[in-house]
Structures are given as C-alpha cells and as structure tokens.
Design a protein around this motif. Structure first.
Motif, PDB file in Angstrom:
ATOM      1  N   GLN A 108      -2.014 -20.794 -37.941  1.00  0.00           N
ATOM      2  CA  GLN A 108      -2.229 -21.364 -36.612  1.00  0.00           C
ATOM      3  C   GLN A 108      -3.544 -20.849 -36.024  1.00  0.00           C
ATOM      4  O   GLN A 108      -3.912 -19.681 -36.200  1.00  0.00           O
ATOM      5  CB  GLN A 108      -1.063 -20.982 -35.696  1.00  0.00           C
ATOM      6  CG  GLN A 108      -1.167 -21.518 -34.276  1.00  0.00           C
ATOM      7  CD  GLN A 108       0.064 -21.173 -33.452  1.00  0.00           C
ATOM      8  OE1 GLN A 108       1.151 -20.976 -33.984  1.00  0.00           O
ATOM      9  NE2 GLN A 108      -0.108 -21.090 -32.140  1.00  0.00           N
ATOM     10  N   LEU A 126      -7.749 -17.933 -37.751  1.00  0.00           N
ATOM     11  CA  LEU A 126      -6.359 -18.325 -37.975  1.00  0.00           C
ATOM     12  C   LEU A 126      -5.455 -17.102 -38.090  1.00  0.00           C
ATOM     13  O   LEU A 126      -5.914 -15.994 -38.401  1.00  0.00           O
ATOM     14  CB  LEU A 126      -6.255 -19.156 -39.262  1.00  0.00           C
ATOM     15  CG  LEU A 126      -7.262 -20.293 -39.443  1.00  0.00           C
ATOM     16  CD1 LEU A 126      -6.998 -21.007 -40.769  1.00  0.00           C
ATOM     17  CD2 LEU A 126      -7.188 -21.274 -38.283  1.00  0.00           C
ATOM     18  N   GLN A 156      -6.610 -19.213 -27.920  1.00  0.00           N
ATOM     19  CA  GLN A 156      -5.644 -20.307 -27.781  1.00  0.00           C
ATOM     20  C   GLN A 156      -4.211 -19.828 -27.570  1.00  0.00           C
ATOM     21  O   GLN A 156      -3.294 -20.642 -27.464  1.00  0.00           O
ATOM     22  CB  GLN A 156      -5.693 -21.191 -29.037  1.00  0.00           C
ATOM     23  CG  GLN A 156      -7.064 -21.747 -29.363  1.00  0.00           C
ATOM     24  CD  GLN A 156      -7.559 -22.705 -28.302  1.00  0.00           C
ATOM     25  OE1 GLN A 156      -6.818 -23.592 -27.869  1.00  0.00           O
ATOM     26  NE2 GLN A 156      -8.798 -22.533 -27.863  1.00  0.00           N
ATOM     27  N   VAL A 162       3.657 -17.213 -33.205  1.00  0.00           N
ATOM     28  CA  VAL A 162       2.659 -17.978 -33.953  1.00  0.00           C
ATOM     29  C   VAL A 162       3.073 -18.061 -35.420  1.00  0.00           C
ATOM     30  O   VAL A 162       3.754 -17.183 -35.941  1.00  0.00           O
ATOM     31  CB  VAL A 162       1.259 -17.346 -33.838  1.00  0.00           C
ATOM     32  CG1 VAL A 162       0.780 -17.379 -32.400  1.00  0.00           C
ATOM     33  CG2 VAL A 162       1.257 -15.912 -34.359  1.00  0.00           C
ATOM     34  N   LYS A 163       2.643 -19.142 -36.057  1.00  0.00           N
ATOM     35  CA  LYS A 163       2.904 -19.334 -37.472  1.00  0.00           C
ATOM     36  C   LYS A 163       1.636 -19.086 -38.274  1.00  0.00           C
ATOM     37  O   LYS A 163       0.516 -19.201 -37.762  1.00  0.00           O
ATOM     38  CB  LYS A 163       3.405 -20.756 -37.730  1.00  0.00           C
ATOM     39  CG  LYS A 163       4.778 -21.035 -37.138  1.00  0.00           C
ATOM     40  CD  LYS A 163       5.270 -22.422 -37.535  1.00  0.00           C
ATOM     41  CE  LYS A 163       6.661 -22.676 -36.977  1.00  0.00           C
ATOM     42  NZ  LYS A 163       7.171 -24.029 -37.369  1.00  0.00           N
ATOM     43  N   SER A 171       2.699 -15.033 -39.922  1.00  0.00           N
ATOM     44  CA  SER A 171       3.529 -15.430 -38.780  1.00  0.00           C
ATOM     45  C   SER A 171       3.969 -14.189 -38.022  1.00  0.00           C
ATOM     46  O   SER A 171       4.186 -13.127 -38.613  1.00  0.00           O
ATOM     47  CB  SER A 171       4.751 -16.211 -39.261  1.00  0.00           C
ATOM     48  OG  SER A 171       4.367 -17.383 -39.941  1.00  0.00           O
TER      49      SER A 171
END
Length: 292
Positions: free
Chosen positions: A191, A141, A180, A187-188, A145
C-alpha cells in the motif's frame, strides 16, 4: 321461463344437500379438530421461529465477546505471517542503495561508508537509504502489512512513518512527503504510504527514503531480510540467545593468566620475606653467643 325454473330447482337441490351434510353428526367435530390443529401448528411455528432468532442473536453476542469485536470495528484480513519482506518501492530494479546499514562486524571501509555526516558529528546509519537511479521521485510502499503507530513531521529526518508488526517487529520510513496514512490505520503490504523526499540529516542522499527494520527496538540490516519470510525474524531471537549462551560459557571457562602470575609472585615474595627474617634472627643469636 323453463330455464329459470330449472335453475331454481338446481339451487334448491344444492341447499338441500348442504343442509343434509351439516346435519351429519361428525361434520362439526371434524371442523373443530381441523381448526384446532391449524391453530396449534401456527403457535408452534411462531415459537420455533422466535427461539431461532434469539439463539442467533445470543451466538452473535457471544462471538463478539470471544473475539473482542463490536459492530463498529473494522475487520481487516492480514496474512502477515505468510508475507515475504519486500523492498518499499514499486520497481526495485530501478533503485540504488545510496547509504548502507552500519554493521559493527563489517570492514573499516564499509563502516566508514555507512556513516552520515551531521555537522561535525558522524552518525552510524541504522537503516538503508533508497533512491532512484535517475534521481526521480517515487512512491513509498508498505514493506509488510501492519498498523501505523506514528506519523509525524520532522524537518531534520524529513518526516516519519512507523508501522508496527507482530513479534516486536517495526518498520520505519523517513525522508518522506505527501503522507497518505495516519496513526491507527491498518495497512496492507504494497500500500502507498507516502512519496520520497529529502532530509536535512542526509542531504547527500538527495531524493530518497530512509528505511529501517527494528526487532524489539534493535536495528537490523534490511538487506538481510528482503525476500525472506516474516518468520525469519524468529531466528533473530534464537541467534541472540545462542550468542549469549556462548558468551556465558566462555566467561565461565576462561581464566586470567596475568592474575595467576600475580598471585604466584605475591606468594613467592611472602616466602622470600619469611626466609630473610629467619636468617636475620639466626645471625643475631650467633653474635650474642660470641660476645658472651
């Protein structure tokens, strides 16, 4: 028959009264004024509506110029300054840190444990290697961000994703697969970026993710920042500045005692040489007088 006659008489009365109404002098001027007022009102309303539309369009264009945004730009809400740095996994209680960050101030044993064997070479680990306790694969992950600046395949490192943040901060994810995201994506935090994998560089870590945090391209120990607010990176600059000031101050005040002794020794040697020359000259003069 009588009903028809009565109806005709009523119609004649109505026409007669209507004719009398229009024969009055004030009727037509009143109708004209009312029509003119209605027409003016419609024109005024149309102009006002047109000006409002133009003003809104102008404000919109000015707003785009001020913000630098355009119609095809995507607005992404990012509260990065208020985020805490997170471990790049979903269940952090289920992971092990199989290889620690190489700290130059750590003990010899800790530094040795943070070295990666690369053939006949040893490389200091500039991040941490995270793996599940049971060795299973897991999702990687976003720790913060930001904007993806690089996504590349690398057989040695096991593929790489780099995410850029404010104030020169960058997070790096290596030894990943099934990526991904692509370069340029926003991106946050939290994510999914990829899945954990393996790398040729650190085979002993098996299935893992190699995670780095860099500030102005200087590697930092991620364990020191997990759970800390993003503003903690500002203290890195302050600490570095304070260290430089201390080093400069110590460099100005310290002296080399060996250099001082050397200078003193050179001075003493010169004095001794001058004294010996004086004694020799006086001895020569004395011998000359005796011979005479």
């Amino acid at each position: 028959m009588m009903a028809e006659v009565m109806k005709m008489r009523e119609e004649e009365k109505k026409r007669s009264s209507l004719n009398k109404f229009f024969k009055k002098r004030w009727v037509f001027p009143a109708i004209y004024l009312a029509s003119a007022a209605l027409l003016i009102s419609m024109i005024f309303w149309y102009q006002t509506a047109g000006n409002n539309t133009a003003d809104k369009a102008k404000l919109t264009e000015e707003g785009k110029e001020l913000t630098g945004m355009h119609d095809n730009d995507t607005v992404i809400e990012v509260n990065q300054s208020f985020e805490n740095v997170s471990v790049p996994v979903k269940n952090q209680d289920e992971v092990d840190y199989v290889t620690q960050f190489y700290d130059s101030n750590a003990s010899m044993d800790e530094q040795e444990a943070a070295l990666i064997v690369d053939g006949n070479k040893y490389r200091p680990n500039m991040g941490i290697d995270i793996a599940m306790k049971d060795g299973s694969e897991f999702e990687v992950l976003a720790s913060l961000s930001g904007k993806v600046t690089a996504v590349r395949n690398d057989s040695l490192l096991g593929n790489v994703i780099e995410v850029e943040h404010d104030n020169g901060v960058k997070t790096i994810y290596q030894s990943v697969k099934d990526m991904q995201v692509k370069s340029g994506d926003a991106v946050k935090q939290g994510q999914v970026l990829a899945k954990s994998g393996t790398s040729q560089l650190n085979k002993e870590a098996k299935n893992h993710v190699h995670f780095e945090i860099r500030k102005d391209n200087t590697a930092l120990n991620p364990l020191d920042f997990f759970g800390q607010p993003f503003t903690a990176f500002e203290n890195v600059d302050k600490e570095a500045a304070d260290t430089e000031k201390q080093e400069d101050a110590s460099g100005e005040t310290e002296q080399d005692p060996a250099a001082g002794d050397s200078e003193q020794q050179e001075t003493d040697a010169d004095n001794d040489g001058q004294s010996q020359e004086t004694d020799s000259h006086e001895e020569d003069q004395s011998n000359q007088m005796i011979n005479e």
